[in-house]
Design a protein around this motif. Structure first.
Motif, PDB file in Angstrom:
ATOM      1  N   TRP A 251       0.832  -1.199   0.000  1.00 55.20           N
ATOM      2  CA  TRP A 251       0.000   0.000   0.000  1.00 55.20           C
ATOM      3  C   TRP A 251       0.870   1.253   0.000  1.00 55.20           C
ATOM      4  O   TRP A 251       1.951   1.270   0.593  1.00 55.20           O
ATOM      5  N   SER A 252       0.395   2.294  -0.639  1.00 55.83           N
ATOM      6  CA  SER A 252       1.063   3.584  -0.530  1.00 55.83           C
ATOM      7  C   SER A 252       0.793   4.163   0.854  1.00 55.83           C
ATOM      8  O   SER A 252      -0.078   3.702   1.586  1.00 55.83           O
ATOM      9  N   TYR A 253       1.546   5.202   1.218  1.00 53.05           N
ATOM     10  CA  TYR A 253       1.375   5.800   2.543  1.00 53.05           C
ATOM     11  C   TYR A 253       0.052   6.538   2.675  1.00 53.05           C
ATOM     12  O   TYR A 253      -0.428   6.762   3.787  1.00 53.05           O
ATOM     13  N   SER A 254      -0.578   6.912   1.563  1.00 52.78           N
ATOM     14  CA  SER A 254      -1.898   7.541   1.626  1.00 52.78           C
ATOM     15  C   SER A 254      -2.985   6.512   1.889  1.00 52.78           C
ATOM     16  O   SER A 254      -4.054   6.839   2.379  1.00 52.78           O
ATOM     17  N   GLY A 255      -2.719   5.240   1.535  1.00 48.01           N
ATOM     18  CA  GLY A 255      -3.710   4.193   1.713  1.00 48.01           C
ATOM     19  C   GLY A 255      -4.770   4.158   0.634  1.00 48.01           C
ATOM     20  O   GLY A 255      -5.741   3.407   0.739  1.00 48.01           O
ATOM     21  N   LEU A 256      -4.586   4.929  -0.432  1.00 46.57           N
ATOM     22  CA  LEU A 256      -5.588   5.009  -1.489  1.00 46.57           C
ATOM     23  C   LEU A 256      -5.157   4.318  -2.779  1.00 46.57           C
ATOM     24  O   LEU A 256      -5.917   4.304  -3.741  1.00 46.57           O
ATOM     25  N   GLU A 257      -3.959   3.776  -2.828  1.00 47.51           N
ATOM     26  CA  GLU A 257      -3.516   3.013  -3.979  1.00 47.51           C
ATOM     27  C   GLU A 257      -2.508   1.975  -3.515  1.00 47.51           C
ATOM     28  O   GLU A 257      -1.903   2.102  -2.452  1.00 47.51           O
ATOM     29  N   PHE A 258      -2.331   0.935  -4.306  1.00 47.56           N
ATOM     30  CA  PHE A 258      -1.341  -0.082  -3.986  1.00 47.56           C
ATOM     31  C   PHE A 258      -0.669  -0.552  -5.274  1.00 47.56           C
ATOM     32  O   PHE A 258      -1.223  -0.423  -6.367  1.00 47.56           O
ATOM     33  N   ALA A 259       0.528  -1.088  -5.122  1.00 50.21           N
ATOM     34  CA  ALA A 259       1.297  -1.589  -6.268  1.00 50.21           C
ATOM     35  C   ALA A 259       1.598  -3.067  -6.055  1.00 50.21           C
ATOM     36  O   ALA A 259       1.776  -3.522  -4.923  1.00 50.21           O
ATOM     37  N   VAL A 260       1.657  -3.806  -7.163  1.00 53.24           N
ATOM     38  CA  VAL A 260       1.874  -5.246  -7.115  1.00 53.24           C
ATOM     39  C   VAL A 260       2.943  -5.620  -8.139  1.00 53.24           C
ATOM     40  O   VAL A 260       2.928  -5.127  -9.270  1.00 53.24           O
ATOM     41  N   VAL A 261       3.889  -6.492  -7.729  1.00 50.25           N
ATOM     42  CA  VAL A 261       4.847  -7.108  -8.650  1.00 50.25           C
ATOM     43  C   VAL A 261       4.469  -8.575  -8.744  1.00 50.25           C
ATOM     44  O   VAL A 261       4.374  -9.258  -7.724  1.00 50.25           O
ATOM     45  N   TYR A 262       4.257  -9.082  -9.946  1.00 48.16           N
ATOM     46  CA  TYR A 262       3.690 -10.417 -10.090  1.00 48.16           C
ATOM     47  C   TYR A 262       4.113 -11.038 -11.413  1.00 48.16           C
ATOM     48  O   TYR A 262       4.589 -10.353 -12.328  1.00 48.16           O
ATOM     49  N   GLY A 263       3.915 -12.368 -11.493  1.00 49.67           N
ATOM     50  CA  GLY A 263       4.158 -13.085 -12.743  1.00 49.67           C
ATOM     51  C   GLY A 263       5.526 -13.725 -12.808  1.00 49.67           C
ATOM     52  O   GLY A 263       6.460 -13.349 -12.094  1.00 49.67           O
ATOM     53  N   PHE A 264       5.629 -14.734 -13.698  1.00 49.74           N
ATOM     54  CA  PHE A 264       6.917 -15.369 -13.926  1.00 49.74           C
ATOM     55  C   PHE A 264       7.887 -14.353 -14.523  1.00 49.74           C
ATOM     56  O   PHE A 264       7.487 -13.433 -15.233  1.00 49.74           O
ATOM     57  N   MET A 265       9.169 -14.537 -14.222  1.00 47.27           N
ATOM     58  CA  MET A 265      10.188 -13.589 -14.670  1.00 47.27           C
ATOM     59  C   MET A 265      10.289 -13.572 -16.198  1.00 47.27           C
ATOM     60  O   MET A 265      10.246 -14.629 -16.831  1.00 47.27           O
ATOM     61  N   PRO A 266      10.413 -12.354 -16.783  1.00 52.05           N
ATOM     62  CA  PRO A 266      10.462 -11.060 -16.121  1.00 52.05           C
ATOM     63  C   PRO A 266       9.093 -10.652 -15.571  1.00 52.05           C
ATOM     64  O   PRO A 266       8.082 -10.743 -16.276  1.00 52.05           O
TER      65      PRO A 266
END
Length: 534
Positions: free
Chosen positions: A283-298
Motif C-alpha cells: 500500500w502507498s502511505y496515503s492508503g488510497l492506492e497499492f502496487a503489485v509485482v507479479y508473474g513469472f520472470m520477467p
C-alpha cells in the motif's frame, strides 16, 4: 540549506556481529556520518514503530531500553532464557517471550518500560510467525488483542489491569492481523479443514462481542496468508500462498492476491494480467492506492487504485520489491479525492533484490514517467528515509557472508554514500512520522546531488560493455542473409533449369550470368583455335 529547526534529524542503526552504533545524518558532514551512540554490545536491536524508544538485547538475559531523544538508557530488564522481545508501537510496553521451564508457565510478559513492572502475563508453548508478537497493538496503542484457541481476546491498551474486556469467537482461527491506523478492524485467517475452504474474515474490533463478519473471502489450496492493512483501515490485501502448484508451472507453489474492503463493496481477486506468483504487494502511505509485482520472470508491475482499477503499468523486468516514498501523497484530480495539505513526492522504487541482480527503477507515478534506473547488487534490505529524500540498501549477513555494506541513494536514484563492512547484520532508519519533515520541495533543494561513483577495479568496466567490445572486435559484421525461398520455389527453379538445359543448382543472378557468358566465349575461342590448327 539545512533542515528547519522543527524537523527531526535522520538517524541510522548499524549492527555488526557483537555491537551496534547509532549514526547521525544524512546529509553527512564531509561525506561521512557522525556517531551518536558508538559500539554498544548487543545481539539484536530494534526501534519502536514511532522511533521514541530503542530496545537492545545485550545477551540472553539482559534487555535495555533507550530513550531515542538523548540516547540514554532508561530501563534494563534481567530475564533468563529470553527467546524474543519487541516494543509496542509507542514504546510504552516491552513484550518478552521466555523459553518455558514447566507446563502452563506464564512465559509471555508485558512490561511497562517506564517503571519496569509487569502488567500482563500468559502462557504460550511455541513461538511462530503467526503467534508473535503475542499481543498486537494499534498504532496509538489504544486497542490491543491476542490470538487464543478459537477466539480473539481484546484488551484496553491503556489499562491491562482490566484483563480481557471482550472476546471474538472465530472457530479454527490460526492467524489475526489488527489494523493499525486506526485499530478499528481485525482480519482473521481460518485454514482449510475437512473439505471446508479456507477463509479470511474482517470484523469490527470495537464490537467484538458480535461474531458477524462484515467481509469474507473463501479459497481452496491455501497453506499460508499475508494480511496487509492500508492506512485508514479501509482495505485489506490478502496474499494467499499454496505449497503445491497443481498446474506444475512453479516449484514453489502458487499465490493469488485478494482484496477486501471494510464497507463490503469489494471482495475478490485483484485483476493481475500475467500468470505466476505474487512477489510483492504494498500500500502507498496515503492508503488510497497499492502496487503489485507479479508473474513469472520477467515480472510485471502494476499500480491500482482503492477500487482495484489499474492506474499505471510500471513495465516488466527482474523485479520482486516495491518501496513507496513516505512523502508520497495521492493527487486530487487523479483520485477524485484530496488527501490533505502536506506536500508530496510521487516517487516509488521498483527493484529486484535477494536472488535477483539488484536492478532499481525510480518512478514518478503522478506524471507516469520513469525517473532513472540504477543497480544495488546483492541487496538484502531496502527502505526510504522518513523524510523521503534518501533510499538505503544493505547487503547483510547471514544471508550473504561477503560484500557486506550500505548504499544510500538520492530520491532520484543517484548514489550518495557507500560503505563496506567485514560483517554487517542489520541497518535501519530510526522511524519518524513523515509529516514532521515539512515541505519536501524545500528538503530536495537542500540536497547536494553530486553523484558518487560506484568504482570498479582498474581495467574492469561493466561486464556487458567489455563483452560487447570483445565480441565486436573478434567477429566482423555478418553479411546480410539471403532472402528466404520456400521449398516449392526452389523445386520450380530446378525444373525450369532442366527445361532450359541448365544445371539444377545454377543461380540466375547477374554474377552467374556474367560468368556463364565468359565461359561460353572461352569455349568458342577454344573451338576456333582447334579448327585453325587442324
Amino acid at each position: 540549506m539545512a533542515l528547519d529547526n522543527h524537523s527531526p534529524s535522520l538517524e541510522i542503526l548499524v549492527r555488526g556481529p557483537e555491537e551496534f552504533s547509532l549514526w547521525s545524518g544524512p546529509p553527512f558532514v564531509n561525506g561521512q556520518p557522525g556517531v551518536k551512540l558508538e559500539k554498544i554490545s548487543c545481539v539484536n536491536a530494534k526501534f519502536s514503530d514511532d522511533g521514541s524508544r530503542l530496545m537492545v538485547i545485550k545477551s540472553n538475559s539482559v534487555i535495555s531500553v533507550y530513550d531515542c531523544k538523548n540516547a540514554k538508557e532508561i530501563r534494563s530488564f534481567e530475564l533468563p532464557n529470553v527467546t524474543s522481545a519487541i516494543l509496542s508501537p509507542g514504546g510504552t510496553y516491552l513484550q518478552t517471550f521466555q523459553k518455558p521451564s514447566a507446563p502452563q508457565e506464564k512465559n509471555v510478559t508485558l512490561w511497562k518500560t517506564e517503571t519496569g513492572d509487569p502488567v500482563y502475563q500468559h502462557s504460550q508453548k511455541h513461538l511462530t510467525k503467526n503467534t508473535w508478537p503475542a499481543i498486537q497493538f494499534s498504532s496509538d496503542e489504544a486497542t490491543a488483542c491476542r490470538l487464543a484457541t478459537n477466539e480473539v481476546q481484546f484488551f484496553d491498551g491503556g489499562d491491562f489491569s482490566k484483563g480481557i474486556i471482550s472476546r471474538l469467537r472465530v472457530p479454527g482461527v490460526a492467524a489475526v492481523e489488527l489494523s493499525s491506523t486506526p485499530g478499528s478492524h481485525i482480519a482473521a485467517f481460518v485454514p482449510e479443514s475437512k473439505g471446508i475452504p479456507a477463509s479470511v474474515q474482517i470484523f469490527a474490533s470495537g464490537n467484538a462481542s458480535q461474531s458477524q463478519a462484515i467481509a469474507r473471502r473463501n479459497f481452496f489450496r491455501c497453506s499460508t496468508t499475508q494480511l496487509k492493512w492500508n492506512h485508514g483501515s479501509t482495505g485489506l490485501l490478502v496474499v494467499v500462498q499454496s505449497d503445491v502448484d497443481k498446474t506444475n508451472q512453479s516449484y514453489y507453489g502458487e499465490s493469488k492476491l485478494h482484496y477486501l474492503t471494510t464497507d463490503g463493496k469489494h471482495e475478490g481477486l485483484v485483476p493481475l494480467r500475467k500468470e505466476g506468483p505474487v512477489h510483492d504487494a504494498q500500500w502507498s502511505y496515503s492508503g488510497l492506492e497499492f502496487a503489485v509485482v507479479y508473474g513469472f520472470m520477467p515480472a510485471k508491475a502494476t499500480l491500482f487504485d482503492k477500487n482495484c482499477n489499474p492506474l499505471l503499468e510500471l513495465g516488466t523486468g527482474p523485479y520482486n520489491t516495491i518501496r513507496w516514498n513516505p512523502k508520497g501523497k495521492c493527487k486530487g484530480k487523479q483520485m477524485n479525492l484530496f488527501c490533505g495539505l502536506d506536500p508530496w513526492l510521487p516517487v516509488l522504487c521498483l527493484a529486484g533484490f535477494g536472488n535477483l541482480p539488484g536492478d532499481m527503477v525510480f518512478w514518478d507515478y503522478s506524471d507516469k514517467k520513469q525517473l532513472t534506473a540504477t543497480k544495488a547488487e546483492w541487496s538484502v534490505t531496502s527502505e526510504w528515509s522518513p523524510d523521503g529524500r534518501y533510499f538505503m540498501t544493505a547487503t547483510t549477513a547471514p544471508r550473504l557472508q561477503v560484500d557486506n555494506g550500505i548504499k544510500i541513494f538520492h530520491y532520484n536514484g543517484s548514489l550518495y554514500f557507500k560503505k563496506m563492512f567485514n560483517k554487517l547484520y542489520q541497518v535501519d532508519w530510526k522511524p519518524e512520522s513523515p509529516s514532521k519533515f515539512g515541505d519536501i520541495t524545500e528538503l530536495i533543494k537542500s540536497l547536494d546531488l553530486g553523484k558518487v561513483e560506484d568504482k570498479k577495479p582498474p581495467g574492469q568496466g561493466p561486464k556487458t560493455t567489455q563483452a560487447a567490445a570483445k565480441a565486436s572486435s573478434a567477429n566482423p559484421p555478418a553479411q546480410k542473409p539471403a532472402a528466404y525461398r520456400p521449398p516449392h520455389a526452389k523445386t520450380a527453379a530446378a525444373i525450369q533449369a532442366q527445361l532450359l538445359g541448365e544445371s539444377p543448382g545454377e543461380s540466375l543472378s547477374k554474377n552467374a550470368l556474367r560468368n556463364k557468358k565468359k565461359r561460353e566465349k572461352q569455349r568458342e575461342k577454344k573451338t576456333a583455335s582447334d579448327a585453325s590448327s587442324s
